[in-house]
Motif scaffolding. Structure first.
Motif, PDB file in Angstrom:
ATOM      1  N   GLN A  68      11.034   8.757 -71.201  1.00  0.00           N
ATOM      2  CA  GLN A  68      11.367   7.937 -72.367  1.00  0.00           C
ATOM      3  C   GLN A  68      12.549   7.039 -72.041  1.00  0.00           C
ATOM      4  O   GLN A  68      13.611   7.510 -71.643  1.00  0.00           O
ATOM      5  N   ARG A  69      12.386   5.729 -72.201  1.00  0.00           N
ATOM      6  CA  ARG A  69      13.460   4.786 -71.934  1.00  0.00           C
ATOM      7  C   ARG A  69      14.354   4.654 -73.152  1.00  0.00           C
ATOM      8  O   ARG A  69      13.893   4.510 -74.277  1.00  0.00           O
ATOM      9  N   GLU A  70      15.661   4.711 -72.930  1.00  0.00           N
ATOM     10  CA  GLU A  70      16.632   4.503 -74.008  1.00  0.00           C
ATOM     11  C   GLU A  70      17.559   3.333 -73.698  1.00  0.00           C
ATOM     12  O   GLU A  70      17.838   2.497 -74.538  1.00  0.00           O
ATOM     13  N   VAL A  71      18.024   3.300 -72.458  1.00  0.00           N
ATOM     14  CA  VAL A  71      18.885   2.188 -72.045  1.00  0.00           C
ATOM     15  C   VAL A  71      18.408   1.699 -70.684  1.00  0.00           C
ATOM     16  O   VAL A  71      17.768   2.419 -69.934  1.00  0.00           O
ATOM     17  N   LYS A  73      -3.214   6.706 -71.558  1.00  0.00           N
ATOM     18  CA  LYS A  73      -2.744   5.368 -71.195  1.00  0.00           C
ATOM     19  C   LYS A  73      -2.048   4.698 -72.372  1.00  0.00           C
ATOM     20  O   LYS A  73      -1.016   4.035 -72.212  1.00  0.00           O
ATOM     21  N   GLU A  74      -2.615   4.856 -73.557  1.00  0.00           N
ATOM     22  CA  GLU A  74      -2.010   4.259 -74.747  1.00  0.00           C
ATOM     23  C   GLU A  74      -0.695   4.950 -75.102  1.00  0.00           C
ATOM     24  O   GLU A  74       0.289   4.292 -75.452  1.00  0.00           O
ATOM     25  N   LYS A  75      -0.683   6.281 -75.013  1.00  0.00           N
ATOM     26  CA  LYS A  75       0.507   7.021 -75.437  1.00  0.00           C
ATOM     27  C   LYS A  75       1.697   6.769 -74.516  1.00  0.00           C
ATOM     28  O   LYS A  75       2.845   6.814 -74.953  1.00  0.00           O
ATOM     29  N   VAL A  76       1.424   6.519 -73.218  1.00  0.00           N
ATOM     30  CA  VAL A  76       2.535   6.310 -72.294  1.00  0.00           C
ATOM     31  C   VAL A  76       3.288   5.023 -72.620  1.00  0.00           C
ATOM     32  O   VAL A  76       4.472   4.865 -72.276  1.00  0.00           O
ATOM     33  N   LYS A  77       2.626   4.100 -73.325  1.00  0.00           N
ATOM     34  CA  LYS A  77       3.289   2.845 -73.695  1.00  0.00           C
ATOM     35  C   LYS A  77       4.457   3.084 -74.641  1.00  0.00           C
ATOM     36  O   LYS A  77       5.358   2.246 -74.747  1.00  0.00           O
ATOM     37  N   GLU A  78       4.430   4.230 -75.344  1.00  0.00           N
ATOM     38  CA  GLU A  78       5.537   4.555 -76.246  1.00  0.00           C
ATOM     39  C   GLU A  78       6.849   4.745 -75.473  1.00  0.00           C
ATOM     40  O   GLU A  78       7.932   4.657 -76.049  1.00  0.00           O
ATOM     41  N   LYS A  79       6.736   5.021 -74.177  1.00  0.00           N
ATOM     42  CA  LYS A  79       7.925   5.288 -73.366  1.00  0.00           C
ATOM     43  C   LYS A  79       8.467   4.024 -72.691  1.00  0.00           C
ATOM     44  O   LYS A  79       9.444   4.097 -71.950  1.00  0.00           O
ATOM     45  N   THR A  98       9.840  -2.673 -69.206  1.00  0.00           N
ATOM     46  CA  THR A  98      10.614  -1.829 -68.288  1.00  0.00           C
ATOM     47  C   THR A  98      10.172  -0.388 -68.474  1.00  0.00           C
ATOM     48  O   THR A  98       9.764   0.023 -69.558  1.00  0.00           O
ATOM     49  N   LEU A  99      10.269   0.362 -67.383  1.00  0.00           N
ATOM     50  CA  LEU A  99       9.981   1.795 -67.446  1.00  0.00           C
ATOM     51  C   LEU A  99      10.858   2.535 -66.454  1.00  0.00           C
ATOM     52  O   LEU A  99      11.366   1.950 -65.490  1.00  0.00           O
ATOM     53  N   GLU A 100      11.046   3.817 -66.719  1.00  0.00           N
ATOM     54  CA  GLU A 100      11.748   4.709 -65.800  1.00  0.00           C
ATOM     55  C   GLU A 100      10.866   5.907 -65.522  1.00  0.00           C
ATOM     56  O   GLU A 100      10.050   6.303 -66.370  1.00  0.00           O
ATOM     57  N   GLY A 101      11.034   6.491 -64.366  1.00  0.00           N
ATOM     58  CA  GLY A 101      10.242   7.675 -64.049  1.00  0.00           C
ATOM     59  C   GLY A 101      10.755   8.385 -62.816  1.00  0.00           C
ATOM     60  O   GLY A 101      11.590   7.859 -62.069  1.00  0.00           O
ATOM     61  N   TRP A 102      10.255   9.603 -62.633  1.00  0.00           N
ATOM     62  CA  TRP A 102      10.618  10.416 -61.475  1.00  0.00           C
ATOM     63  C   TRP A 102       9.475  10.403 -60.469  1.00  0.00           C
ATOM     64  O   TRP A 102       8.307  10.522 -60.838  1.00  0.00           O
TER      65      TRP A 102
END
Length: 665
Positions: A35-38, A280-286, A295-299
């Motif tokens: 989840q992206r916040e900043v 695929k749709e739900k990941v857009k919430e992040k 923008t996205l972040e991930g491990w």
């Protein structure tokens, strides 16, 4: 390897590439999007304003509806599927192209799903109607001798009441009360059973309410027959015929659903693809969006960083990878060699390790198999387990936890064969007994080491020795963790001093059985270790706590003694298996020799040893796990890690064989 090193990825891309990038990352299966916040500091200059990604709720709702409908259709097909189900459920392999083709033709599958659901809905309604009619039959049967039409409940001047009384009611007393002072009243008992009395009461219109009040005082309940026309017998006959017709229609529908069962595979594939599209749709919430970028972040596992970078570059993304920060919650992915990997199932049943901790699997795997083998301690049982697991592993394409557990039990079976041969257990003493019963000969199968039933003290001593080694390994892991963190004093004073106390005490008290020269050095080592604990145990305390802290540390000797004695369960369960096996063989031989004795021996062998294997294999599994969770993990383990859960095709029925699966369950 154990705990896989992770990298944090921060990504910026064009909005036009978002859909295709998500699809490729899902195919790659190596990035857990968070989840992206900043905005990450490494990319903060690339965007001046970020907005949360707005997910189209109507699309999600439509997908969820289709998923629910497809799931219900699969449940319906499964209920009426006449094909034999395999012992273990496995996802079937499907090529990526075939998986895509089924999705392109999904409208046909949707029509099939709608047809299945319509049939199932009709079947449910028929079943409900049949149940109602069955209840009507039960309500009508006591009234068979009542020959008036059920709908006839009144004349010009009278009322007819049909109802029930509790079986304990006094009908004669009630009759007298009803008749008292009323000439135009008629009360008749129609039927009775163990619970109820069925009455017909005829009154004049002006007496009806008064009579009903008297009846209700005795527990009277009116029977509503408004929906029936004709006598009870006529209604019974009609309803019975309707039930036969409804049952026939229901059977026809069920046969039609059964004929649709070949559609199950295509419906399963579409169900899996619906899950993929929903994810695929739900990941857009992040994600976070600007007007033209996202923008996205991930491990990402460090070993998969290059593959992830190529995918990001393919879509023209700007990205950066960095090491985790000290305060970040990093997901955990463990990776071990082929021999050790199955034992990860034991670790996961407890809890994943903290990312900055130690994966214990490679350390306890050998001990787990060894303890299991000692507790079951019968080579015959070990052969049965190993062969059964080998067959399952080669017959079924198992995955995940099921695969690991079966493979782990295969290794445990081999360990049981080894320790059973050392202890001389081959289905207890079955072969010796069988030779005597079947052939009248005496044979001996000696233990390669010793027989625990004849010398249990020896097994107890070795069990405690194995336990000390196991505990020392756990303490050593803790010391290594402390040293890596710069806490070498804690490693020396709190860990190595216990090595001296326990090891020295063992030499002091039991060293004479090996050599008298070990006794005095053992005493000195134990005393020195105890002195270190007394002097350093309170080093972090203040005032009187420096003294009491040392005493408290030394008092922990009771905890270590308790832990060591816990390993006596190796003796207890090992003896239980052997003794029960021998008792089973003795019971089977009571008939003596000859054909009858042989048959009885084999029957008792089959049932008795199956029971003994099942109950003691379960005990070996549980207690081997307990020795890891309580005694071993308690010395060093830091748990609480969150499982690495990358964006991937989380399919339930289909395994897309051309996809790369970077993370694994």
């Amino acid at each position: 390897m154990s705990i896989v090193k992770m990298k944090k990825a921060a990504v910026i891309g064009l909005d036009t590439e978002k859909e295709s990038l998500i699809a490729d990352l899902m195919d790659l299966g190596v990035m857990q999007i968070t989840q992206r916040e900043v905005m990450d500091e490494a990319l903060e200059d690339y965007s001046s304003k970020e907005l949360p990604q707005e997910v189209d709720e109507s699309i999600l709702a439509a997908l969820e509806l289709k998923i629910n409908e497809t799931s219900l259709a699969l449940e319906t097909l499964q209920k009426f599927n006449t094909q034999k189900e395999p012992l273990f459920f496995t996802r079937r392999a499907m090529k990526k192209k075939d998986f895509a083709d089924l999705w392109e033709n999904r409208e046909k599958t949707y029509e099939d799903v709608a047809h299945i659901l319509a049939l199932n809905d009709r079947r449910h309604k028929l079943r409900e109607l049949i149940n109602k009619k069955q209840a009507d039959l039960a309500a009508l049967r006591p009234w068979l001798v009542y020959d008036l039409p059920l709908e006839q409940r009144a004349t010009t001047n009278t009322r007819i009441n049909l109802g029930m009384l509790p079986a304990a009611a006094d009908v004669e007393s009630l009759r007298q009360r009803v008749y008292d002072g009323r000439e135009a009243v008629f009360l008749k008992e129609i039927n009775r059973d163990k619970d109820l009395i069925y009455l017909a009461v005829v009154t004049m219109n002006e007496n009806d309410e008064e009579v009903l009040n008297i009846l209700k005082q005795h527990g009277y309940t009116p029977v509503p027959f408004e929906d029936f026309s004709g006598t009870a017998e006529e209604n019974l006959r009609r309803i019975a015929e309707e039930i036969v017709a409804d049952e026939g229609e229901c059977s026809r529908i069920e046969e039609e659903i059964t004929k649709l069962c070949p559609l199950k595979e295509s419906v399963e594939a579409v169900y899996d693809r619906l899950i993929v599209e929903r994810d695929k749709e739900k990941v857009k919430e992040k994600l976070l969006n600007t007007k033209r970028t996202f923008t996205l972040e991930g491990w990402v596992p460090e070993s998969c960083q290059e593959a992830a970078a190529k995918t990001l570059e393919k879509h023209g993304c700007c990205y950066a990878f960095r090491d985790p920060k000290e305060d970040e919650n990093v997901p955990v992915l463990t990776e071990n060699s082929g021999l050790v990997d199955p034992f990860e199932a034991i670790t996961e049943m407890y809890s994943l390790p903290d990312y900055r901790g130690v994966d214990p699997t490679k350390y306890f795997a050998f001990f787990y198999a060894m303890f299991f083998g000692i507790m079951l301690s019968d080579a015959g049982y070990g052969i049965v387990i190993a062969i059964a697991c080998f067959v399952v592993l080669h017959r079924y394409a198992l995955e995940g936890m099921t695969y690991r557990m079966i493979k782990m039990f295969f290794y445990c079976g081999l360990s049981t064969v080894f320790w059973g041969a050392l202890f001389g257990g081959w289905f207890g003493d079955f072969f010796q007994v069988a030779a005597r019963v079947m052939f009248g000969k005496e044979i001996t199968i000696p233990a390669l080491w010793f027989n625990p039933i004849e010398d249990p003290t020896k097994l107890l001593i070795w069990s405690l020795i194995f336990g000390v080694i196991h505990l020392f390994l756990g303490m050593g892991i803790k010391a290594s963790m402390l040293i890596k963190r710069g806490q070498w004093k804690d490693a020396v004073f709190d860990i190595f001093s216990w090595y001296m106390v326990i090891g020295g005490a063992a030499m002091w008290l039991a060293g004479s059985s090996i050599s008298q020269a070990l006794v005095k050095p053992g005493m000195y080592i134990a005393v020195l270790g105890a002195a270190i604990l007394l002097l350093t145990g309170g080093r972090n305390n203040k005032g009187i706590g420096k003294v009491t802290g040392g005493l408290s540390s030394l008092y922990n000797i009771t905890s270590y003694i308790s832990d060591i004695l816990s390993y006596s369960r190796l003796l207890a369960l090992g003896l239980a298996t052997g003794v029960i096996a021998n008792v089973v063989n003795t019971m089977g031989s009571l008939k003596g020799s000859g054909l009858a004795g042989t048959i009885i021996l084999l029957i008792v062998f089959a049932f008795g040893h199956t029971f003994n294997l099942a109950i003691n294999a379960l005990g070996a599994f549980v207690h081997s796990s307990r020795l890891q969770y309580i005694e071993f993990f308690g010395k060093f383990y830091e748990d609480g890690g969150d499982e690495f859960d990358p964006l991937r095709k989380n399919t339930k029925y289909v395994r897309v064989v051309e996809d790369t699966d970077g993370g694994r369950k």
